[in-house]
Design a protein around this motif. Structure first.
Motif, short mmCIF file in Angstrom:
data_model
loop_
_atom_site.label_atom_id
_atom_site.label_comp_id
_atom_site.label_asym_id
_atom_site.label_seq_id
_atom_site.Cartn_x
_atom_site.Cartn_y
_atom_site.Cartn_z
N MET A 183 18.64 -6.10 -6.80
CA MET A 183 18.44 -7.17 -5.81
C MET A 183 16.98 -7.20 -5.36
SD MET A 183 20.27 -7.71 -2.11
CE MET A 183 19.82 -9.08 -1.05
N LYS A 184 16.38 -8.37 -5.37
CA LYS A 184 14.97 -8.49 -5.04
C LYS A 184 14.73 -8.39 -3.54
CE LYS A 184 13.27 -11.17 -8.96
NZ LYS A 184 12.53 -12.37 -9.36
N HIS A 185 13.62 -7.76 -3.20
CA HIS A 185 13.16 -7.74 -1.81
C HIS A 185 12.24 -8.94 -1.65
CE1 HIS A 185 13.82 -3.13 -1.27
NE2 HIS A 185 14.92 -3.81 -1.48
N VAL A 186 12.74 -10.03 -1.12
CA VAL A 186 11.96 -11.25 -1.00
C VAL A 186 11.35 -11.33 0.39
CG1 VAL A 186 12.02 -13.75 -1.12
CG2 VAL A 186 13.44 -12.42 -2.66
N SER A 187 10.04 -11.45 0.44
CA SER A 187 9.33 -11.47 1.71
C SER A 187 8.83 -12.86 2.03
CB SER A 187 8.14 -10.50 1.66
OG SER A 187 7.41 -10.56 2.85
N ILE A 188 8.96 -13.28 3.29
CA ILE A 188 8.45 -14.56 3.74
C ILE A 188 7.03 -14.37 4.23
CG2 ILE A 188 8.78 -16.47 5.34
CD1 ILE A 188 11.71 -15.81 5.40
N HIS A 189 6.11 -15.24 3.81
CA HIS A 189 4.72 -15.13 4.24
C HIS A 189 4.63 -15.12 5.76
CE1 HIS A 189 0.57 -16.58 4.95
NE2 HIS A 189 0.31 -15.90 3.86
N PRO A 223 -1.03 -24.25 -5.58
CA PRO A 223 -0.09 -23.60 -4.64
C PRO A 223 0.33 -22.23 -5.14
CG PRO A 223 1.08 -25.20 -5.98
CD PRO A 223 -0.37 -25.30 -6.39
N TYR A 224 0.59 -21.34 -4.18
CA TYR A 224 1.10 -20.01 -4.45
C TYR A 224 2.42 -19.87 -3.69
CZ TYR A 224 -3.55 -19.12 -6.26
OH TYR A 224 -4.72 -19.18 -6.98
N PRO A 225 3.39 -19.15 -4.25
CA PRO A 225 4.73 -19.13 -3.65
C PRO A 225 4.76 -18.45 -2.28
CG PRO A 225 4.58 -17.53 -5.43
CD PRO A 225 3.33 -18.35 -5.49
N LEU A 226 5.57 -19.02 -1.41
CA LEU A 226 5.76 -18.47 -0.07
C LEU A 226 6.64 -17.24 -0.10
CD1 LEU A 226 5.41 -18.93 3.03
CD2 LEU A 226 7.51 -20.27 2.92
N MET A 227 7.70 -17.28 -0.89
CA MET A 227 8.67 -16.19 -0.95
C MET A 227 8.49 -15.44 -2.26
SD MET A 227 12.03 -18.04 0.72
CE MET A 227 12.84 -16.47 0.97
N ILE A 228 8.25 -14.14 -2.14
CA ILE A 228 7.93 -13.33 -3.31
C ILE A 228 8.68 -12.01 -3.26
CG2 ILE A 228 5.62 -14.32 -3.63
CD1 ILE A 228 4.53 -11.89 -2.11
N ASP A 229 8.72 -11.33 -4.39
CA ASP A 229 9.24 -9.97 -4.47
C ASP A 229 8.06 -9.05 -4.17
OD1 ASP A 229 10.18 -7.48 -5.11
OD2 ASP A 229 11.09 -8.09 -7.01
N THR A 230 8.02 -8.48 -2.98
CA THR A 230 6.86 -7.70 -2.54
C THR A 230 6.70 -6.40 -3.31
OG1 THR A 230 8.19 -6.71 -0.77
CG2 THR A 230 6.89 -8.66 -0.21
N ARG A 231 7.71 -5.99 -4.08
CA ARG A 231 7.59 -4.77 -4.88
C ARG A 231 6.62 -4.95 -6.04
NH1 ARG A 231 13.70 -3.89 -6.48
NH2 ARG A 231 13.31 -6.10 -6.95
N VAL A 232 6.50 -6.20 -6.52
CA VAL A 232 5.73 -6.43 -7.74
C VAL A 232 4.71 -7.55 -7.62
CG1 VAL A 232 7.61 -5.60 -9.21
CG2 VAL A 232 7.51 -8.02 -8.63
N ASP A 233 4.67 -8.25 -6.50
CA ASP A 233 3.85 -9.45 -6.44
C ASP A 233 3.20 -9.60 -5.07
OD1 ASP A 233 2.66 -11.71 -7.37
OD2 ASP A 233 4.44 -12.98 -7.30
N SER A 234 2.10 -10.34 -5.04
CA SER A 234 1.42 -10.70 -3.80
C SER A 234 0.75 -12.04 -3.99
CB SER A 234 0.38 -9.64 -3.42
OG SER A 234 -0.50 -10.13 -2.41
N SER A 235 1.20 -13.04 -3.27
CA SER A 235 0.59 -14.36 -3.37
C SER A 235 -0.86 -14.33 -2.92
CB SER A 235 1.38 -15.37 -2.53
OG SER A 235 2.66 -15.59 -3.08
N ALA A 236 -1.13 -13.59 -1.83
CA ALA A 236 -2.50 -13.48 -1.34
C ALA A 236 -3.39 -12.79 -2.37
CB ALA A 236 -2.54 -12.73 -0.02
N GLY A 237 -2.89 -11.71 -2.96
CA GLY A 237 -3.65 -11.00 -3.97
C GLY A 237 -3.93 -11.87 -5.18
N ALA A 238 -2.94 -12.65 -5.60
CA ALA A 238 -3.12 -13.55 -6.75
C ALA A 238 -4.16 -14.62 -6.44
CB ALA A 238 -1.79 -14.19 -7.12
N MET A 239 -4.13 -15.14 -5.22
CA MET A 239 -5.10 -16.17 -4.83
C MET A 239 -6.52 -15.61 -4.87
SD MET A 239 -5.54 -18.24 -1.22
CE MET A 239 -3.85 -18.82 -1.17
N ILE A 240 -6.71 -14.43 -4.30
CA ILE A 240 -8.04 -13.83 -4.27
C ILE A 240 -8.52 -13.50 -5.68
CG2 ILE A 240 -9.38 -11.86 -3.49
CD1 ILE A 240 -8.73 -13.89 -1.30
#
Length: 301
Positions: free
Chosen positions: A1-7, A183-200
């Motif tokens: 089950m994914k850990h989905v984080s809201i920005h 656009p970068y996704p608002l809801m992500i799996d924080t174990r493997v992804d970061s929208s902010a990191g991808a943007m930078i």
């Protein structure tokens, strides 16, 4: 089950929008009550899970705020408060997604959320300990360093990164910037992804010309970049959603003595709090939207 984080930026915007101005005024008046010196007769044994332990509710993978290794600025703030309270520090880690407050603070598994927007009815807020904003992040030498508004003509036709669904997207749509936006996704799996990191990363590679990002995240990733990026708080936008917010701590609505204790700690340790935040690159703002620097860091938000 994914850990989905809201920005966290959207959580802040939704929280503020859901609270009326009059409610905020009433809360501020209640939060400004001054506790007595020391414990001041405050009985915390009834309110806290364990009066001998500072039990913090936190996200295990959400830098620059917190992680399981204790590397975030909210971890450092918790360490500061535990030391001042002469308590052991312990965490209840849970992804900051839907149900976070219910599963952690609401279930009496911990006693404080170290960072929460002022005015959110899900928790009882302390006095704010910092004030910050959404920002525009650009490369040094891009010619965009002095852009302070999303309506600036120099942004026309630029590829701008934006976290989908966050408040600045409204301004970008109004200013005709969304056609070329990434656009970068608002809801992500924080174990493997970061929208902010991808943007930078995309900004550093030249895939986008600028990024619009929540201040604490922008400041953190900008400092991590080589060379460092330029961060400008968007404090002049007035015709749409609020982009500047006060952040405090969150406790249960029933925990009045605990809230007073935290308010006193915030007041007495504001200089140390500011230093921790500035060390992480958080763009701090005073009440006039002027940047708080190391030299002015003793001032309250």
């Amino acid at each position: 089950m994914k850990h989905v984080s809201i920005h966290r930026g959207l959580l802040i915007a939704l929280a503020i929008a859901a609270t009326s101005a009059s409610h905020q005024v009433a809360r501020a008046q209640g939060d400004n009550a001054q506790p007595q010196a020391g414990n001041g007769g405050l009985d915390l044994s009834i309110e806290l899970v364990d009066p001998k332990v500072l039990r913090v509710c936190a996200d295990p993978r959400n830098l620059p705020f917190s992680n399981e290794k204790g590397e975030g600025f909210e971890n450092k703030l918790a360490e500061l408060f535990a030391k001042k309270l002469n308590k052991k520090l312990d965490y209840m880690y849970f992804p900051q997604a839907t149900g976070f407050v219910r599963v952690t603070l609401g279930a009496h598994r911990c006693d404080v959320i170290m960072g929460f927007p002022q005015g959110n009815d899900l928790v009882q807020g302390t006095n704010p300990y910092y004030r910050t904003a959404y920002t525009l992040v650009v490369k040094q030498g891009s010619g965009l360093e002095d852009v302070t508004e999303l309506g600036d003509p120099r942004l026309k036709g630029k590829h701008i990164g934006i976290i989908a669904g966050t408040p600045p997207a409204t301004y970008m749509a109004t200013d005709g910037l969304m056609a070329d936006a990434k656009p970068y996704p608002l809801m992500i799996d924080t174990r493997v992804d970061s929208s902010a990191g991808a943007m930078i990363s995309d900004l550093n590679k030249g895939d986008i010309d600028a990024g619009v990002l929540w201040g604490p995240m922008a400041g953190f990733y900008a400092r991590e970049s080589n060379p460092p990026l330029h961060v400008t708080p968007l404090v002049k936008e007035k015709a749409g959603p609020q982009l500047v917010y006060r952040i405090g701590m969150g406790v249960r609505h029933s925990d009045q003595n605990w809230k007073r204790m935290l308010n006193r700690l915030i007041q007495e340790n504001q200089a140390d709090i500011n230093k921790i935040l500035l060390d992480f690159g958080v763009p701090l703002l005073d009440e006039n939207n002027k940047p708080i620097s190391v030299e002015t860091a003793t001032k309250s938000p």
